[in-house]
Design an enzyme around this catalytic site. Structure first.
Site, short mmCIF file in Angstrom:
data_model
loop_
_atom_site.label_atom_id
_atom_site.label_comp_id
_atom_site.label_asym_id
_atom_site.label_seq_id
_atom_site.Cartn_x
_atom_site.Cartn_y
_atom_site.Cartn_z
N SER A 173 9.18 -37.09 -24.04
CA SER A 173 10.51 -36.84 -23.67
C SER A 173 11.27 -38.12 -23.24
CB SER A 173 10.29 -36.09 -22.17
OG SER A 173 10.32 -34.85 -22.49
N LYS B 30 14.35 -38.58 -25.37
CA LYS B 30 15.52 -37.71 -25.22
C LYS B 30 16.64 -38.80 -24.69
CE LYS B 30 12.99 -33.52 -23.64
NZ LYS B 30 12.20 -33.01 -22.56
N TYR C 27 13.30 -31.29 -32.75
CA TYR C 27 13.14 -31.59 -31.35
C TYR C 27 11.51 -32.10 -31.46
CZ TYR C 27 11.61 -30.72 -26.56
OH TYR C 27 11.11 -31.02 -25.48
N TYR D 93 12.75 -34.83 -14.11
CA TYR D 93 12.44 -33.42 -13.66
C TYR D 93 12.68 -33.15 -12.05
CZ TYR D 93 10.73 -33.79 -18.40
OH TYR D 93 10.48 -34.32 -19.60
N VAL E 221 5.73 -36.53 -21.01
CA VAL E 221 4.25 -36.04 -20.77
C VAL E 221 3.32 -36.78 -21.41
CG1 VAL E 221 5.03 -33.69 -20.18
CG2 VAL E 221 4.62 -34.18 -22.54
N1 GLU Z 1 7.34 -32.37 -26.22
C1 GLU Z 1 7.26 -32.09 -24.88
C2 GLU Z 1 7.60 -30.66 -24.64
O1 GLU Z 1 8.58 -29.92 -25.38
C3 GLU Z 1 8.49 -32.82 -24.04
C4 GLU Z 1 7.92 -32.58 -22.54
C5 GLU Z 1 8.08 -33.92 -21.72
O2 GLU Z 1 7.66 -35.00 -22.28
O3 GLU Z 1 8.45 -33.95 -20.58
O4 GLU Z 1 7.24 -29.93 -24.04
#
Ligand code: GLU
Length: 316
Positions: free
Chosen positions: A71, A74, A198, A250, A268
């Site tokens: 993430s 992002k 994505y 988050y 993650v």
């Molecule tokens: N590729 C992971 C997902 O879509 C990203 C989540 C993350 O890194 O928080 O679940």
């Protein structure tokens, strides 16, 4: 005592000591395995890289090892999408903290398919959809990768195809989010194509050195201090930092702001990118996660660095 002015800080010693002392911590959280490929990582990996605006990069541990940035990507995708459509993006994604898990679907029903922010999965999928518009998935993925390479000033940054495939094969929740948003008219491309973009974006792999370097533009008002290249405008850099602070961890974002006090984005894969405006860009990596999906040891390292340097966006 290392607190004090920037020039007084012995960054090398501070980073080395943080690494050496925290290496002994046994409770490092749990490695994410809901994407099976991520579960294969060595949980003992531990790395710190601090890139400063004067061009230094101070490292400790496995700082040259590439890991799945997940993430953290992002942040770069958001910068790219804002470059394409500007403020029109905010018609399709909000700018508020979610207070819910990264992959939560609950708010989408109440809020009619408009995700709270671009850093939860639903919001990031909309950002991918924006980047995909008018392109084939391969081109959109290439564009994201190019953006990251320019930001890192390093053409060797790549995507791990095994992680991308693993996400694709197990991305049931992300598929649910995308389809749900489609039902509200908030997906412009076929859902499977947007998800492909994505998943590949999340599967970008970088070392802490590459990641810290890639964040420098956000610490330097949008401009890469090494090349002088303007990556985003000054105003946009500030706004991305604001979103990272409010939404980058988050439902743990408030706690991260309280403990660390830098804009940050976690993934993650166990990485965290933290921005200290006017000073540095910091990347840390330890694969074990806390209950909110943020690197447990990584957060402790950043807390320690913030404390010992006295760096904070909330005061001098
Ligand atoms: N590729 C992971 C997902 O879509 C990203 C989540 C993350 O890194 O928080 O679940």
């Amino acid at each position: 005592m290392r607190q004090g002015s920037f020039d007084m800080i012995d960054l090398e010693a501070l980073v080395r000591e943080a690494h050496d002392e925290l290496s002994g911590v046994a409770d490092r959280g749990k490695v994410a395995d809901y994407i099976p490929e991520l579960g294969k990582v060595d949980p003992r990996k531990f790395a710190i890289a601090v890139a400063t605006l004067d061009g230094r990069c101070v490292t400790a541990g496995d700082a040259q090892d590439a890991f799945s940035i997940q993430s953290i990507s992002k942040v770069f995708a958001l910068a790219l999408a804002l470059g394409k459509v500007g403020d029109a993006l905010w018609k399709r994604v909000g700018r508020e903290p979610s207070g819910t898990a990264f992959n939560s679907i609950v708010q989408l029903e109440h809020e009619k398919g408009i995700p709270r922010n671009p850093f939860i999965n639903a919001g990031a999928i909309v950002v991918s959809d924006v980047i995909l518009a008018g392109h084939r998935p391969r081109e959109a993925i290439g564009e994201i990768l190019r953006f990251v390479r320019v930001a890192a000033n390093d053409d060797s940054v790549s995507i791990d195809p095994a992680v991308a495939r693993s996400e694709q094969d197990h991305g049931y929740r992300n598929a649910a989010l995308a389809n749900y948003m489609r039902a509200f008219g908030n997906m412009q491309n076929p859902v499977e194509l947007t998800l492909g973009v994505y998943f590949h974006q999340c599967a970008i792999e970088m070392s802490c050195v590459q990641l810290a370097n890639a964040g420098l533009f956000l610490a330097n008002s949008g401009r890469d201090p090494r090349t002088g290249i303007s990556v985003v405008s000054k105003e946009r850099a500030r706004r991305i930092n604001a979103l990272m602070l409010m939404c980058g961890h988050y439902d743990g974002s408030g706690d991260f702001a309280y403990k660390v006090g830098f804009p940050g984005k976690s993934g993650v894969g166990g990485g965290i990118l933290a921005i200290v405006p006017g000073r540095a860009s910091i990347a840390v990596w330890s694969p074990g996660l806390d209950a909110q999906g943020n690197s447990k040891l990584g957060t402790r390292v950043l807390e320690r660095i913030a404390h010992q340097t006295g760096w904070s966006i909330f005061g001098v």
